[in-house]
Design a protein around this motif. Structure first.
Motif, PDB file in Angstrom:
ATOM      1  N   MET A 152       1.023  -1.218   0.064  1.00 21.25           N
ATOM      2  CA  MET A 152      -0.088   0.012   0.026  1.00 21.25           C
ATOM      3  C   MET A 152       0.636   1.242   0.008  1.00 21.25           C
ATOM      4  N   SER A 198      -6.986  -0.680  -1.524  1.00 22.38           N
ATOM      5  CA  SER A 198      -6.982  -0.220  -0.083  1.00 22.38           C
ATOM      6  C   SER A 198      -8.311  -0.969   0.426  1.00 22.38           C
ATOM      7  N   ALA A 223      -4.920   6.200   5.467  1.00 19.49           N
ATOM      8  CA  ALA A 223      -4.941   5.037   4.785  1.00 19.49           C
ATOM      9  C   ALA A 223      -4.733   3.779   5.479  1.00 19.49           C
TER      10      ALA A 223
END
Length: 287
Positions: free
Chosen positions: A151, A204, A252
């Protein structure tokens, strides 16, 4: 449920990783075409930024949110739970850190072999023991799935693009001569964000659903995680205290989108996650 790597997340990671790689190459080619040697310098600078971000990002992130690594003597329950869950997930035991913030949340940074699971004091205040275990299992699942580091790589172009676009607007407002420079880099940044943001959103959301399933596999208690998400959603509906740490830099990676999230749409709907967990809970009960 038995613990195993999430195949859907693996497939999503491969697809998103390939898309980001193509984006990197395409953006570099665009810079070379438009700026020549200056474009090569910008591309090299971006590559160096990515390398530094991967190496120094986790400790800088922890420092930025004021996370304090704790020991088993200081937080025996918290550290003990993370250690037990890591053994169940067959991953190296992550370090454990606490962020002094009234906003209830948790996140994980770092690589599989050098990860840190962070929780806020607000989270420790509002969750029951079972709910806390479920949230920690969710974070350990992220470590086991390698998705925190993936990520990081995937989201950097989007974050750089958004930051550059904001800086371009500021530059353009300084003088008439700077308008063209600001407009040029603003357009480049917009292209970068448009190309990479959909991939980041896909990854995500896939990683959150995968970590939810992983948490259930580790604890066998889908209801506890659903209850925790409901509690955290209710807690986040009220404004945080003025002294709360800003979790925007790690939004995030948080278990739920914090109130300071610059990109709240990165997370899947909490209601949808809860509904999936309740369905999983019914499935487990009938098998």
């Amino acid at each position: 449920m038995h613990w195993s790597r999430d195949r859907w997340l693996v497939a999503t990671t491969v697809v998103s990783g390939g898309a980001v790689l193509v984006g990197y190459v395409g953006f570099t080619a665009l810079l070379l075409n438009l700026l020549g040697s200056l474009g090569a310098f910008v591309a090299l600078l971006f590559g160096c930024l990515l390398f530094v971000f991967l190496v120094a990002g986790p400790p800088l992130t922890l420092r930025g949110v004021g996370a304090n690594v704790v020991t088993a003597r200081e937080e025996p329950v918290l550290v003990g739970l993370v250690s037990r869950l890591a053994q169940q997930g067959d991953v190296p035991t992550p370090a454990v850190a606490v962020v002094d913030s009234s906003e209830a949340n948790a996140f994980t940074v770092g690589w599989r072999g050098d990860a840190t699971v962070c929780v806020t004091t607000g989270l420790l205040d509002v969750l029951s023991r079972d709910e806390l275990t479920a949230v920690l299992a969710h974070e350990v699942a992220h470590v086991a799935n390698y998705d925190s580091s993936v990520m990081t790589v995937a989201s950097l172009p989007t974050l750089v693009g958004l930051s550059t676009a904001e800086a371009s607007v500021d530059v353009a407002s300084k003088s008439l001569q700077a308008v063209f420079l600001g407009l040029f880099f603003g357009v480049l940044s917009a292209v970068l964000v448009v190309l990479t943001a959909p991939v980041v959103v896909l990854l995500s959301r896939a990683r959150e659903y995968a970590a939810d399933r992983g948490a259930v596999a580790l604890t066998g208690d889908a209801g506890a995680l659903a209850s925790a998400l409901q509690t955290l959603t209710v807690d986040d509906s009220s404004p945080p205290a003025s002294d709360a740490r800003d979790l925007g830099v790690v939004s995030a990676f948080c278990v739920v989108s914090p109130t300071s999230a610059p990109l709240p749409w990165l997370h899947p709907s909490t209601d949808r996650r809860i509904a999936r967990l309740r369905e999983l809970e019914r499935t487990v009960e009938t098998t």
